[in-house]
Design a protein around this motif. Sequence first.
Motif, PDB file in Angstrom:
ATOM      1  N   SER A  91       0.824  -1.198   0.000  1.00 51.72           N
ATOM      2  CA  SER A  91       0.000   0.000   0.000  1.00 51.72           C
ATOM      3  C   SER A  91       0.863   1.253   0.000  1.00 51.72           C
ATOM      4  CB  SER A  91      -0.925   0.010   1.225  1.00 51.72           C
ATOM      5  OG  SER A  91      -1.843  -1.069   1.164  1.00 51.72           O
ATOM      6  N   GLN A  92       0.254   2.352  -0.359  1.00 47.91           N
ATOM      7  CA  GLN A  92       0.976   3.616  -0.432  1.00 47.91           C
ATOM      8  C   GLN A  92       1.617   3.957   0.912  1.00 47.91           C
ATOM      9  OE1 GLN A  92      -1.459   6.859  -1.724  1.00 47.91           O
ATOM     10  NE2 GLN A  92       0.276   8.223  -2.097  1.00 47.91           N
ATOM     11  N   GLY A  93       2.911   4.313   0.862  1.00 50.64           N
ATOM     12  CA  GLY A  93       3.624   4.702   2.066  1.00 50.64           C
ATOM     13  C   GLY A  93       4.177   3.559   2.879  1.00 50.64           C
ATOM     14  N   GLU A  94       3.922   2.331   2.460  1.00 49.22           N
ATOM     15  CA  GLU A  94       4.408   1.163   3.200  1.00 49.22           C
ATOM     16  C   GLU A  94       5.862   0.856   2.866  1.00 49.22           C
ATOM     17  OE1 GLU A  94       1.567  -2.414   4.558  1.00 49.22           O
ATOM     18  OE2 GLU A  94       1.728  -2.204   2.391  1.00 49.22           O
ATOM     19  N   THR A  95       6.576   0.332   3.863  1.00 51.17           N
ATOM     20  CA  THR A  95       7.885  -0.267   3.644  1.00 51.17           C
ATOM     21  C   THR A  95       7.785  -1.734   3.994  1.00 51.17           C
ATOM     22  OG1 THR A  95       9.104   1.766   4.150  1.00 51.17           O
ATOM     23  CG2 THR A  95      10.310  -0.305   4.349  1.00 51.17           C
ATOM     24  N   LYS A  96       8.005  -2.595   3.014  1.00 56.20           N
ATOM     25  CA  LYS A  96       8.002  -4.041   3.253  1.00 56.20           C
ATOM     26  C   LYS A  96       9.405  -4.576   3.044  1.00 56.20           C
ATOM     27  CE  LYS A  96       3.168  -5.121   2.607  1.00 56.20           C
ATOM     28  NZ  LYS A  96       2.180  -6.145   2.236  1.00 56.20           N
ATOM     29  N   ILE A  97       9.848  -5.435   3.956  1.00 60.52           N
ATOM     30  CA  ILE A  97      11.179  -6.016   3.886  1.00 60.52           C
ATOM     31  C   ILE A  97      11.051  -7.490   3.543  1.00 60.52           C
ATOM     32  CG2 ILE A  97      13.369  -6.365   5.078  1.00 60.52           C
ATOM     33  CD1 ILE A  97      12.679  -3.451   4.958  1.00 60.52           C
ATOM     34  N   LEU A  98      11.717  -7.908   2.466  1.00 59.02           N
ATOM     35  CA  LEU A  98      11.755  -9.318   2.068  1.00 59.02           C
ATOM     36  C   LEU A  98      13.008  -9.958   2.654  1.00 59.02           C
ATOM     37  CD1 LEU A  98      10.852  -9.340  -1.737  1.00 59.02           C
ATOM     38  CD2 LEU A  98       9.538 -10.407   0.088  1.00 59.02           C
ATOM     39  N   ILE A  99      12.828 -11.031   3.425  1.00 60.79           N
ATOM     40  CA  ILE A  99      13.962 -11.753   3.980  1.00 60.79           C
ATOM     41  C   ILE A  99      13.848 -13.225   3.586  1.00 60.79           C
ATOM     42  CG2 ILE A  99      14.160 -10.151   5.919  1.00 60.79           C
ATOM     43  CD1 ILE A  99      12.900 -12.320   7.711  1.00 60.79           C
ATOM     44  N   GLY A 100      14.950 -13.944   3.730  1.00 62.07           N
ATOM     45  CA  GLY A 100      14.941 -15.366   3.424  1.00 62.07           C
ATOM     46  C   GLY A 100      16.308 -15.819   2.961  1.00 62.07           C
ATOM     47  N   PRO A 101      16.531 -17.136   2.901  1.00 65.07           N
ATOM     48  CA  PRO A 101      17.821 -17.669   2.479  1.00 65.07           C
ATOM     49  C   PRO A 101      18.171 -17.250   1.053  1.00 65.07           C
ATOM     50  CG  PRO A 101      16.421 -19.396   3.405  1.00 65.07           C
ATOM     51  CD  PRO A 101      15.554 -18.202   3.209  1.00 65.07           C
ATOM     52  N   SER A 102      19.462 -17.269   0.745  1.00 64.26           N
ATOM     53  CA  SER A 102      19.903 -16.994  -0.624  1.00 64.26           C
ATOM     54  C   SER A 102      19.309 -18.035  -1.572  1.00 64.26           C
ATOM     55  CB  SER A 102      21.426 -17.039  -0.702  1.00 64.26           C
ATOM     56  OG  SER A 102      21.997 -16.025   0.092  1.00 64.26           O
ATOM     57  N   GLY A 103      18.988 -17.595  -2.779  1.00 66.92           N
ATOM     58  CA  GLY A 103      18.462 -18.505  -3.788  1.00 66.92           C
ATOM     59  C   GLY A 103      16.997 -18.841  -3.635  1.00 66.92           C
ATOM     60  N   THR A 104      16.294 -18.063  -2.806  1.00 66.37           N
ATOM     61  CA  THR A 104      14.887 -18.397  -2.558  1.00 66.37           C
ATOM     62  C   THR A 104      13.922 -17.587  -3.421  1.00 66.37           C
ATOM     63  OG1 THR A 104      13.418 -18.973  -0.721  1.00 66.37           O
ATOM     64  CG2 THR A 104      14.302 -16.743  -0.737  1.00 66.37           C
ATOM     65  N   GLY A 105      14.455 -16.702  -4.286  1.00 67.80           N
ATOM     66  CA  GLY A 105      13.593 -16.000  -5.231  1.00 67.80           C
ATOM     67  C   GLY A 105      13.334 -14.544  -4.927  1.00 67.80           C
ATOM     68  N   LYS A 106      13.993 -13.986  -3.914  1.00 69.63           N
ATOM     69  CA  LYS A 106      13.713 -12.605  -3.524  1.00 69.63           C
ATOM     70  C   LYS A 106      14.088 -11.610  -4.628  1.00 69.63           C
ATOM     71  CE  LYS A 106      16.334 -12.705   0.136  1.00 69.63           C
ATOM     72  NZ  LYS A 106      16.940 -14.044  -0.141  1.00 69.63           N
ATOM     73  N   SER A 107      15.302 -11.743  -5.149  1.00 71.30           N
ATOM     74  CA  SER A 107      15.739 -10.832  -6.211  1.00 71.30           C
ATOM     75  C   SER A 107      14.938 -11.048  -7.485  1.00 71.30           C
ATOM     76  CB  SER A 107      17.238 -11.018  -6.488  1.00 71.30           C
ATOM     77  OG  SER A 107      18.003 -10.637  -5.362  1.00 71.30           O
ATOM     78  N   THR A 108      14.622 -12.303  -7.789  1.00 73.76           N
ATOM     79  CA  THR A 108      13.798 -12.591  -8.968  1.00 73.76           C
ATOM     80  C   THR A 108      12.435 -11.937  -8.842  1.00 73.76           C
ATOM     81  OG1 THR A 108      14.929 -14.699  -9.348  1.00 73.76           O
ATOM     82  CG2 THR A 108      12.764 -14.432 -10.348  1.00 73.76           C
ATOM     83  N   LEU A 109      11.895 -11.921  -7.635  1.00 74.74           N
ATOM     84  CA  LEU A 109      10.606 -11.275  -7.401  1.00 74.74           C
ATOM     85  C   LEU A 109      10.677  -9.798  -7.791  1.00 74.74           C
ATOM     86  CD1 LEU A 109       7.758 -11.824  -6.183  1.00 74.74           C
ATOM     87  CD2 LEU A 109       8.642 -10.914  -4.043  1.00 74.74           C
ATOM     88  N   LEU A 110      11.751  -9.123  -7.394  1.00 74.95           N
ATOM     89  CA  LEU A 110      11.897  -7.709  -7.724  1.00 74.95           C
ATOM     90  C   LEU A 110      12.002  -7.502  -9.236  1.00 74.95           C
ATOM     91  CD1 LEU A 110      14.334  -6.213  -5.035  1.00 74.95           C
ATOM     92  CD2 LEU A 110      11.875  -6.607  -4.909  1.00 74.95           C
ATOM     93  N   THR A 111      12.797  -8.330  -9.905  1.00 76.14           N
ATOM     94  CA  THR A 111      12.963  -8.145 -11.349  1.00 76.14           C
ATOM     95  C   THR A 111      11.697  -8.505 -12.121  1.00 76.14           C
ATOM     96  OG1 THR A 111      13.995 -10.340 -11.593  1.00 76.14           O
ATOM     97  CG2 THR A 111      15.467  -8.458 -11.283  1.00 76.14           C
ATOM     98  N   CYS A 112      10.854  -9.353 -11.537  1.00 78.68           N
ATOM     99  CA  CYS A 112       9.551  -9.624 -12.158  1.00 78.68           C
ATOM    100  C   CYS A 112       8.628  -8.408 -12.040  1.00 78.68           C
ATOM    101  CB  CYS A 112       8.882 -10.829 -11.507  1.00 78.68           C
ATOM    102  SG  CYS A 112       9.512 -12.443 -12.036  1.00 78.68           S
ATOM    103  N   ILE A 113       8.728  -7.696 -10.921  1.00 81.14           N
ATOM    104  CA  ILE A 113       7.847  -6.548 -10.699  1.00 81.14           C
ATOM    105  C   ILE A 113       8.045  -5.492 -11.770  1.00 81.14           C
ATOM    106  CG2 ILE A 113       7.405  -4.580  -9.165  1.00 81.14           C
ATOM    107  CD1 ILE A 113       7.872  -6.523  -6.803  1.00 81.14           C
ATOM    108  N   ASN A 114       9.317  -5.181 -12.099  1.00 88.76           N
ATOM    109  CA  ASN A 114       9.526  -4.152 -13.127  1.00 88.76           C
ATOM    110  C   ASN A 114       9.801  -4.747 -14.501  1.00 88.76           C
ATOM    111  OD1 ASN A 114      12.180  -4.971 -12.996  1.00 88.76           O
ATOM    112  ND2 ASN A 114      13.010  -2.890 -12.889  1.00 88.76           N
ATOM    113  N   MET A 115       9.535  -6.043 -14.630  1.00 84.62           N
ATOM    114  CA  MET A 115       9.558  -6.734 -15.925  1.00 84.62           C
ATOM    115  C   MET A 115      10.948  -6.817 -16.542  1.00 84.62           C
ATOM    116  SD  MET A 115       6.459  -7.729 -16.152  1.00 84.62           S
ATOM    117  CE  MET A 115       6.251  -8.259 -17.862  1.00 84.62           C
ATOM    118  N   LEU A 116      11.999  -6.652 -15.755  1.00 88.72           N
ATOM    119  CA  LEU A 116      13.332  -7.001 -16.239  1.00 88.72           C
ATOM    120  C   LEU A 116      13.383  -8.498 -16.498  1.00 88.72           C
ATOM    121  CD1 LEU A 116      15.693  -4.884 -13.932  1.00 88.72           C
ATOM    122  CD2 LEU A 116      15.381  -4.624 -16.400  1.00 88.72           C
ATOM    123  N   THR A 117      12.660  -9.260 -15.662  1.00 88.42           N
ATOM    124  CA  THR A 117      12.473 -10.694 -15.853  1.00 88.42           C
ATOM    125  C   THR A 117      10.970 -10.963 -15.849  1.00 88.42           C
ATOM    126  OG1 THR A 117      14.501 -11.109 -14.583  1.00 88.42           O
ATOM    127  CG2 THR A 117      13.046 -12.982 -14.975  1.00 88.42           C
TER     128      THR A 117
END
Length: 256
Positions: free
Chosen positions: A32-58
């Motif tokens: 939601s507007q104004g929110e800060t959400k922090i993604l945590i988790g082990p390496s290789g679990t898809g966190k960075s891929t999630l970000l690149t999917c959001i802006n369609m780099l992936t």
Amino acid sequence: MSKEKNVVLRMEDVHKSFGENHVLRGVSLDISQGETKILIGPSGTGKSTLLTCINMLTPPDSGKIWLLDQEITGSKKVNRLRQQIGFVFQDFSLFNHLTALGNVSIGLTKVKGLDRRKAREKALQELKQVGLEDKAASYPAQLSGGQKQRVAIARALAMDPQLILFDEPTSALDPELIGEVLAVMKNLANRGMTMLVVSHEMGFARSVADEVVFMEGGVIVEQGPPTQLFSRPQVQRTGEFLSRLSGLFGEEEEKQ
């Protein structure tokens, strides 16, 4: 999409595979507007891929993503929508042949079409916001890692995004430089910037996050306010991960 919640980003059942590796396995998430959400988790679990999917780099293989009331997935206007999503990479991704001012202003002239004078004024304003107005004429090779990352944040801010994605923005920094970048991010959160941050900085998550999202194996295992996740996790695996992370990084964070 619900306008009552002022949802900036919505993801529904997003999947992404690379060959046989099913990295994202049906992720759904709202910011939601104004929110800060922090993604945590082990390496290789898809966190960075999630970000690149959001802006369609992936681009995701399936599922839907909306920015405000516009669907990004499958949109023919993806480049225009992408302009509204800032991205701060862990390796800075600055242009080495441009000054700090040039790195911040290039998107304003090349993408937004501002004339050079207005782009310069806007870029200087954003550099001042991250405490680097005096480094406007410096090239990346003349800057510390923390300063480079603050230039990258200023570059993202200059585009007036609806949302900024941060992919482990302090992971490439020496320990003594981490604090200066986190201080800028805390200020942005306090000012109401909408942010999705992949980070292992638990002290930052405790003090800034509206919600912490624990991912593992390409799915969201648990999410909730930091007070709940850190003190009373509902899933055993969440508690195990946080306990291990606190043991590794707790002492360093206490010093920040």
